[in-house]
Write a protein that holds these residues in place. Structure first.
Motif, PDB file in Angstrom:
ATOM      1  N   GLY A  73       5.991  31.355 -13.695  1.00  0.00           N
ATOM      2  CA  GLY A  73       5.514  30.049 -12.844  1.00  0.00           C
ATOM      3  C   GLY A  73       4.288  29.684 -13.483  1.00  0.00           C
ATOM      4  N   GLY A  74       3.662  28.489 -13.184  1.00  0.00           N
ATOM      5  CA  GLY A  74       2.556  28.252 -13.719  1.00  0.00           C
ATOM      6  C   GLY A  74       1.321  28.210 -12.725  1.00  0.00           C
ATOM      7  N   VAL A  75       0.294  28.294 -13.263  1.00  0.00           N
ATOM      8  CA  VAL A  75      -1.219  28.285 -12.347  1.00  0.00           C
ATOM      9  C   VAL A  75      -1.946  27.201 -12.692  1.00  0.00           C
ATOM     10  N   ILE A  76      -2.450  26.410 -11.997  1.00  0.00           N
ATOM     11  CA  ILE A  76      -3.878  25.547 -12.407  1.00  0.00           C
ATOM     12  C   ILE A  76      -4.779  25.520 -11.396  1.00  0.00           C
ATOM     13  N   THR A  77      -6.166  25.731 -11.788  1.00  0.00           N
ATOM     14  CA  THR A  77      -7.065  25.764 -10.614  1.00  0.00           C
ATOM     15  C   THR A  77      -7.854  24.339 -10.649  1.00  0.00           C
ATOM     16  N   GLY A  78      -8.353  23.694  -9.473  1.00  0.00           N
ATOM     17  CA  GLY A  78      -8.980  22.524  -9.605  1.00  0.00           C
ATOM     18  C   GLY A  78     -10.239  22.628  -8.438  1.00  0.00           C
ATOM     19  N   TRP A  79     -11.006  21.721  -8.595  1.00  0.00           N
ATOM     20  CA  TRP A  79     -12.138  21.597  -7.540  1.00  0.00           C
ATOM     21  C   TRP A  79     -11.970  20.227  -7.047  1.00  0.00           C
ATOM     22  N   ILE A  80     -12.238  20.203  -5.508  1.00  0.00           N
ATOM     23  CA  ILE A  80     -12.009  19.013  -4.700  1.00  0.00           C
ATOM     24  C   ILE A  80     -13.416  18.703  -4.058  1.00  0.00           C
ATOM     25  N   THR A  81     -14.184  17.657  -4.493  1.00  0.00           N
ATOM     26  CA  THR A  81     -15.594  17.482  -3.984  1.00  0.00           C
ATOM     27  C   THR A  81     -15.836  16.445  -3.243  1.00  0.00           C
ATOM     28  N   ILE A  82     -16.428  16.514  -1.999  1.00  0.00           N
ATOM     29  CA  ILE A  82     -16.580  15.268  -1.086  1.00  0.00           C
ATOM     30  C   ILE A  82     -18.157  15.306  -1.042  1.00  0.00           C
TER      31      ILE A  82
END
Length: 429
Positions: A190-199
């Motif tokens: 499978g695949g993996v991606i990381t991410g940042w969510i900013t408020i």
């Protein structure tokens, strides 16, 4: 079995000491990542090994102190027989200060049944096995019909895609064999991606202002970014549960496509309302998907949830996805891929496995990720097949079964023996 191949396989048994010496040499280089930037000497050793096999060398720095090496051996035939990429990473998992090893992690300790040392399972055992297999074939005068590319890369442990840089340099082949940890099963991933969510709030309020934000008649249209992030996390959990019901993929247990809220950072001081909050997430997705599609789906879902909140509607979250390094920019991408069992090269590998192990090879999907996804992303048929178990990868007292290392090496001899001599394009599929 071919008489010549029988002799070569017997030679692997007879020369096990040389195979173990090769692995010991590789383990002795402390190529931990992080901290990384420490693979130059190890790559020089690999270059020496490849030059002895008449490979020409291409090398470039992915980062200072961390070069990528590609060795090329030109095929002896002129009728465009198939080419092969063999890929492996030299970086190994970090060792924490509180880890208690029974052996020096950078001295290969050989017992009756096992080999101990950092990287023996992930994945210097695979590199040593395939290098030694090529040595055996070279000594016997068995050379490839088509081009062989040996990619010794860095950065895999922290998402620094040395393999991606090989693809960007234009290296292509009819099959890519990644000899990373798979317990000698043929695997995709499978695949993996990381991410940042900013408020983020445009204003910073003192803690004493909180009453005016949360009670009727307070008159202050403000909010805590930390509390608003709770709504985002709840929306991510809803989407994760929906995925578990609506999506599936062969080889994966239901619900393997997860959204992990891994790290949260927010606020500046106890005397202020939190004006900023960042959430670091890790997303696992299936081979039938692409990370760009998954990103769009997550952003759409979160934006709908934000529009239902009076404050987030005006101050929507911001997204930042992926990255080229967990060390440099706190982000990574590992694309997914499936294995085409009808591909003639995969069938050669399966036959070689059955010949050596005397049992059919298992086809499965790795629960983790490797650089193989970047090769597949470049439209190269890709397969993961190597010694070592995931339980031992990154483990204290990391080990590899000696018998499995031998069996893997013999499988590589049998596979390459077949590939070198029977790889014309007309045989494909």
């Amino acid at each position: 079995m071919n008489h010549e191949l029988t002799k070569l396989l017997y030679e692997v048994d007879e020369r096990e000491g040389e195979l173990l010496d090769l692995l010991s040499d590789l383990v002795a280089y402390p190529t931990m990542s992080p901290p990384a930037r420490n693979a130059k000497s190890a790559q020089e050793y690999v270059v020496h090994q490849l030059k002895e096999l008449n490979f020409t060398i291409d090398s470039w720095e992915l980062y200072p102190g961390d070069p990528v090496v590609v060795g090329t051996k030109r095929g002896k035939q002129e009728n465009q027989p198939k080419s092969l990429i063999i890929n492996g990473h030299l970086d190994v998992a970090a060792i924490e200060q509180n880890e208690r090893w029974d052996y020096n992690p950078f001295v290969c300790t050989v017992t009756e049944d096992k080999v101990f040392g950092r990287g023996v399972a992930d994945m210097k055992g695979g590199i040593a096995g395939v290098l030694f297999a090529m040595k055996v074939l070279h000594k016997a005068g068995i050379e490839p019909g088509g081009n062989i590319y040996f990619q010794s890369v860095v950065g895999e442990e922290v998402g620094e895609a040395g393999t991606k840089s090989c693809c960007e340099k234009g290296y292509r082949a009819d099959l890519a064999l990644v000899v990373d940890t798979s317990d000698c099963s043929i695997q995709g991933q499978g695949g993996v991606i990381t991410g940042w969510i900013t408020i983020e709030s445009p204003q910073t309020f003192h803690d004493a202002s909180r009453r005016s934000m949360i009670h009727a008649g307070g008159g202050l249209h403000g909010a805590s970014a930390i509390e608003k992030m709770m709504k985002i996390i709840s929306a991510l959990q809803e989407l994760e549960r929906q995925w578990a019901i609506t999506k599936s993929s062969p080889g994966f247990t239901p619900g393997s496509n997860t959204i992990n809220p891994a790290v949260i950072e927010g606020g500046r001081h106890a005397a202020f309302i939190a004006d900023r909050c960042k959430l670091w997430i890790t997303v696992h997705y299936y081979p039938e998907e692409h990370y760009e599609e998954v990103i769009r789906e997550i952003e759409e879902h979160i934006n709908y949830a934000a529009k239902a909140d009076p404050w987030l509607k005006v101050h929507p979250p911001h997204f930042s996805w992926g990255g080229t390094s967990m060390i440099e920019d706190q982000g990574e991408i590992f694309p997914a891929f499936s294995v085409d069992s009808s591909h003639s090269g995969i069938q050669k590998l399966a036959r070689a496995h059955q010949l050596i192990h005397e049992t059919p090879v298992d086809y499965s999907m790795s629960p983790t990720v490797t650089d193989g996804g970047w090769l597949a992303e470049a439209n190269i048929p890709t397969v993961l097949y190597g010694p070592g178990t995931l339980e031992q990868a990154h483990a204290v007292n990391e080990s590899l079964e000696r018998e499995q290392l031998l069996q893997f090496t013999k499988t590589m001899v049998a596979f390459l023996f077949d590939w070198f001599q029977h790889s014309e394009r007309k045989d494909d599929r």
